[in-house]
Write a protein that holds these residues in place. Structure first.
Motif, PDB file in Angstrom:
ATOM      1  N   TRP A  48       0.911  -1.142  -0.097  1.00 56.26           N
ATOM      2  CA  TRP A  48      -0.105   0.117   0.230  1.00 56.26           C
ATOM      3  C   TRP A  48       0.895   1.177  -0.050  1.00 56.26           C
ATOM      4  O   TRP A  48       0.615   2.359  -0.847  1.00 56.26           O
ATOM      5  CB  TRP A  48      -0.970   0.206   1.128  1.00 56.26           C
ATOM      6  CG  TRP A  48      -2.026  -0.951   1.343  1.00 56.26           C
ATOM      7  CD1 TRP A  48      -2.209  -2.182   0.664  1.00 56.26           C
ATOM      8  CD2 TRP A  48      -3.108  -0.770   1.924  1.00 56.26           C
ATOM      9  NE1 TRP A  48      -3.259  -2.792   0.778  1.00 56.26           N
ATOM     10  CE2 TRP A  48      -3.993  -1.839   1.891  1.00 56.26           C
ATOM     11  CE3 TRP A  48      -3.776   0.223   2.706  1.00 56.26           C
ATOM     12  CZ2 TRP A  48      -5.231  -2.205   2.337  1.00 56.26           C
ATOM     13  CZ3 TRP A  48      -5.072   0.110   3.465  1.00 56.26           C
ATOM     14  CH2 TRP A  48      -5.797  -1.058   3.059  1.00 56.26           C
ATOM     15  N   HIS A  49       2.017   1.360   0.839  1.00 55.56           N
ATOM     16  CA  HIS A  49       2.395   2.644   1.366  1.00 55.56           C
ATOM     17  C   HIS A  49       4.043   2.473   1.527  1.00 55.56           C
ATOM     18  O   HIS A  49       4.524   1.413   2.006  1.00 55.56           O
ATOM     19  CB  HIS A  49       1.737   3.188   2.480  1.00 55.56           C
ATOM     20  CG  HIS A  49       2.446   4.603   2.752  1.00 55.56           C
ATOM     21  ND1 HIS A  49       2.281   5.693   2.093  1.00 55.56           N
ATOM     22  CD2 HIS A  49       3.250   4.754   3.660  1.00 55.56           C
ATOM     23  CE1 HIS A  49       2.788   6.680   2.573  1.00 55.56           C
ATOM     24  NE2 HIS A  49       3.200   6.117   3.558  1.00 55.56           N
ATOM     25  N   THR A  50       4.771   3.111   0.731  1.00 56.97           N
ATOM     26  CA  THR A  50       6.253   3.376   1.050  1.00 56.97           C
ATOM     27  C   THR A  50       6.581   4.761   1.426  1.00 56.97           C
ATOM     28  O   THR A  50       7.457   4.997   2.181  1.00 56.97           O
ATOM     29  CB  THR A  50       7.054   2.731   0.019  1.00 56.97           C
ATOM     30  OG1 THR A  50       6.780   3.671  -1.181  1.00 56.97           O
ATOM     31  CG2 THR A  50       6.506   1.366  -0.304  1.00 56.97           C
TER      32      THR A  50
ATOM     33  N   PRO B  76       9.240  -0.252  -7.734  1.00 54.58           N
ATOM     34  CA  PRO B  76       8.911  -0.576  -9.445  1.00 54.58           C
ATOM     35  C   PRO B  76       7.626   0.295 -10.056  1.00 54.58           C
ATOM     36  O   PRO B  76       7.714   1.104 -10.797  1.00 54.58           O
ATOM     37  CB  PRO B  76       9.010  -1.813  -9.848  1.00 54.58           C
ATOM     38  CG  PRO B  76       9.905  -2.503  -8.778  1.00 54.58           C
ATOM     39  CD  PRO B  76       9.523  -1.831  -7.728  1.00 54.58           C
ATOM     40  N   PRO B  77       6.654  -0.046  -9.442  1.00 53.29           N
ATOM     41  CA  PRO B  77       5.138   0.590 -10.112  1.00 53.29           C
ATOM     42  C   PRO B  77       5.293   2.233 -10.101  1.00 53.29           C
ATOM     43  O   PRO B  77       4.776   2.702 -10.995  1.00 53.29           O
ATOM     44  CB  PRO B  77       4.213  -0.137  -9.259  1.00 53.29           C
ATOM     45  CG  PRO B  77       4.681  -1.294  -8.771  1.00 53.29           C
ATOM     46  CD  PRO B  77       6.016  -1.183  -8.561  1.00 53.29           C
TER      47      PRO B  77
ATOM     48  N   CYS C  10      -0.184   5.049  -8.103  1.00 48.91           N
ATOM     49  CA  CYS C  10       0.704   4.924  -9.298  1.00 48.91           C
ATOM     50  C   CYS C  10       0.179   3.501  -9.987  1.00 48.91           C
ATOM     51  O   CYS C  10       0.178   3.621 -11.303  1.00 48.91           O
ATOM     52  CB  CYS C  10       2.075   4.764  -9.063  1.00 48.91           C
ATOM     53  SG  CYS C  10       2.727   6.215  -8.395  1.00 48.91           S
ATOM     54  N   ALA C  11      -0.529   2.562  -9.384  1.00 50.64           N
ATOM     55  CA  ALA C  11      -0.861   1.257 -10.186  1.00 50.64           C
ATOM     56  C   ALA C  11      -2.169   1.800 -10.795  1.00 50.64           C
ATOM     57  O   ALA C  11      -2.559   1.520 -12.091  1.00 50.64           O
ATOM     58  CB  ALA C  11      -1.125   0.228  -9.160  1.00 50.64           C
ATOM     59  N   VAL C  12      -3.076   2.469  -9.953  1.00 48.26           N
ATOM     60  CA  VAL C  12      -4.389   3.036 -10.579  1.00 48.26           C
ATOM     61  C   VAL C  12      -4.080   3.997 -11.761  1.00 48.26           C
ATOM     62  O   VAL C  12      -4.642   3.886 -12.817  1.00 48.26           O
ATOM     63  CB  VAL C  12      -5.286   3.825  -9.585  1.00 48.26           C
ATOM     64  CG1 VAL C  12      -6.319   4.628 -10.252  1.00 48.26           C
ATOM     65  CG2 VAL C  12      -5.738   2.571  -8.466  1.00 48.26           C
TER      66      VAL C  12
END
Length: 437
Positions: free
Chosen positions: A57-59, A66-67, A309-311
Motif C-alpha cells: 500500500w504505502h512506502t 517499481p510501479p 501509481c498502479a491506478v
C-alpha cells in the motif's frame, strides 16, 4: 453541499452509469465533477488497484518501488520536452499550490497573473489564484495574485462568430478577416494593461486552464494563450497550464489542453481524471525549474503511493487501448452539434461551447441581452433532467451554465438519450414561462 432538492444517495456505479439506493439508473454527465475519466469502476482499473493493494500500500518516496517509477516514465512519455520531471500529489489544490511555489522559488519573484473566472483550488494558497467569489472565504488571500480580464467571447465585452476552437461558435457577429480576431487583440490589450500597471517589472508567472472548467467551459479566442505566454515570459515569469479538467484526452483533438493552443508550458498540473476517482495529482516541469526546489526539503507523504501509481498506470492504458481520446473527439463533436440545434430552437440557451467531452451550455433570459437565466429556473431544468435519469453539472459566475463533462466512454446512444431528456426539460421550462405571463 449537495446537489438537488432531494439529494441523491448513490449506491453503485459502472462506466457512465450510476444507481441510487432504490435502483434508479442515471447517466452521469458530470463524472464526479470531471473526475471519472475512463468510467466508474472500470474493470481494468479495479483489478490493478486490487492487485497492488494485495502487494504493497504505502512506502513514501524514501524507498523505491517499481510501479511508482514505471508510472512516472509512462506519464512522461506523453509530455513534450523539456517537461520531464514529475512531482506526485493527491489533489488539484495540492498540485497548483506546488506549481505556484515552484514558480516563485525558481524566478525569485512573487507576483502571479491569473484569469477572472479561473478556478485553481480553495486551499489558503490557491484561493488567491482562484477568481470566483463563491469559492473565496472571508480571510486574507490573493496576496501577489493579479486576476486579469477573462477573454470570454460570449459573455465578455468582445466576441465574434469564429473566435474559438469549437464545432459551435457564438451567436455574436464580427467583421474579422480570416486569420484575424479583433476580440483576441482587445483581450490581449487588457492583459498588457495589467502587466504594465499592476505588477513589478519581473513576475513569477501566469496560471490558466486551457479551457475554464468551474466557470462554465469558457474558451478563449484562438491564438490568445500563445500571445499571453510570450508576454508573461518577457516579464521573466513561467507559464503554468492547469490541466486538472482538460487533460488526458478529454478535449479529443489532443491529449493535453495546452496543445490545442500550440504552446508548451513551463509547469503542468493535473489531477481528477488522472486517477479515475482515486485521490491522485501531479506536477510536471522542467529539470531546471525542478532543481530550484532543492534549496530545502520537499516531501509529500501520500503523493505517488504505490496504489495511486498502479491506478494511474491502468488509467493511461485504458485511455490508449479503449481509444478514449478519439471517442472524446467523435462523440464530443456530435454532442456539441446536437446541443447547438437546441440553442437554435430555444431562446433560453444563449451559448453552446466546448471541445471534445468538455462542454458548457449557458442559459440566458434572452439571446439579445445575454442576461443569466434566474437561478430558480435553471434549477428546475436541472431537477427535471435528474428525474428523467440524466445528471448535469453547474458552473459559471452566476451558476448559469450546465457543465457536461461525462466519463470519456459514453456512446452516441447516450448522447441521443441526454439530448432528448434535455429537450423535454427545456420544453417544460417554456411551458412554465408561458403560464406565468
Amino acid at each position: 453541499m449537495t446537489f438537488y432538492k432531494k439529494p441523491l444517495l448513490i449506491h453503485q456505479g459502472y462506466m457512465q452509469w450510476l444507481w441510487d439506493f432504490e435502483g434508479q439508473r442515471y447517466l452521469d454527465l458530470f463524472a464526479g465533477i470531471v473526475t471519472v475519466s475512463v468510467g466508474h469502476c472500470h474493470p481494468r482499473v479495479t483489478v490493478a488497484a486490487q492487485k497492488q493493494l494485495s502487494r504493497l500500500w504505502h512506502t513514501t518516496s524514501i524507498y523505491m518501488h517499481p510501479p511508482i517509477h514505471e508510472y512516472a516514465e509512462k506519464l512522461m512519455e506523453l509530455l513534450p520536452d523539456p517537461l520531464k520531471v514529475l512531482f506526485l500529489a493527491n489533489s488539484g489544490s495540492e498540485a497548483n499550490d506546488l506549481a505556484a511555489m515552484l514558480a516563485r522559488v525558481y524566478t525569485g519573484s512573487f507576483d502571479i497573473v491569473t484569469f477572472r473566472g479561473g478556478y485553481h483550488g480553495v486551499s489558503p494558497y490557491t484561493m488567491g489564484l482562484t477568481a470566483i467569489s463563491n469559492w473565496k472565504q472571508s480571510m486574507a488571500n490573493g496576496f501577489g495574485c493579479h486576476p486579469t480580464m477573462c477573454p470570454d467571447v460570449f459573455r465578455g465585452p468582445w466576441g465574434g462568430s469564429h473566435c474559438r476552437d469549437s464545432p459551435v461558435q457564438t451567436i455574436r457577429t464580427c467583421n474579422c478577416c480570416p486569420g484575424s480576431c479583433d476580440a483576441k487583440d482587445k483581450y490581449i490589450l487588457q492583459l498588457k494593461d495589467v502587466l504594465s500597471t499592476c505588477v513589478p517589472k519581473q513576475i513569477a508567472g501566469f496560471i490558466a486552464e486551457p479551457i475554464q472548467g468551474v466557470n462554465g467551459t469558457v474558451q478563449y479566442p484562438k491564438g490568445f494563450l500563445k500571445e499571453a505566454y510570450q508576454l508573461i515570459r518577457e516579464k521573466g515569469g513561467v507559464c503554468i497550464a492547469d490541466e486538472v479538467q482538460t487533460g488526458f484526452g478529454r478535449t479529443g483533438s489532443h491529449y493535453w489542453g495546452f496543445q490545442t493552443h500550440d504552446v508548451i508550458p513551463d509547469i503542468v498540473t493535473m489531477a481528477k481524471g488522472i486517477g479515475n476517482g482515486f485521490p491522485m495529482a501531479a506536477v510536471v516541469t522542467t529539470p531546471e525549474i525542478a532543481k530550484s526546489l532543492t534549496q530545502a526539503h520537499h516531501f509529500n507523504t501520500f503523493g505517488g503511493n504505490p496504489v495511486a501509481c498502479a491506478v494511474g498506470s491502468a488509467v493511461l492504458d485504458v485511455i490508449k487501448d479503449d481509444g478514449l481520446q478519439k471517442n472524446c473527439e467523435n462523440i464530443g463533436t456530435y454532442f456539441l452539434v446536437e446541443l447547438g440545434k437546441l440553442r437554435d430552437e430555444f431562446e433560453s440557451i444563449g451559448d453552446v461551447r466546448g471541445k471534445g467531452l468538455m462542454i458548457g451550455v449557458e442559459m440566458v433570459k434572452d439571446k439579445t441581452s445575454r442576461d443569466p437565466l434566474p437561478q430558480e429556473e435553471i434549477k428546475q431544468i436541472w431537477e427535471d433532467c435528474k428525474d428523467m435519469g440524466v445528471l448535469l453539472g453547474a458552473g459559471g459566475i452566476y451558476s448559469q451554465t450546465f457543465r457536461i463533462k461525462p466519463p470519456m466512454c459514453i456512446t452516441k446512444e447516450d448522447v441521443d438519450f441526454a439530448v432528448a431528456v434535455f429537450h423535454i426539460a427545456l420544453q417544460r421550462h417554456e411551458e412554465r414561462k408561458n403560464c406565468t405571463k
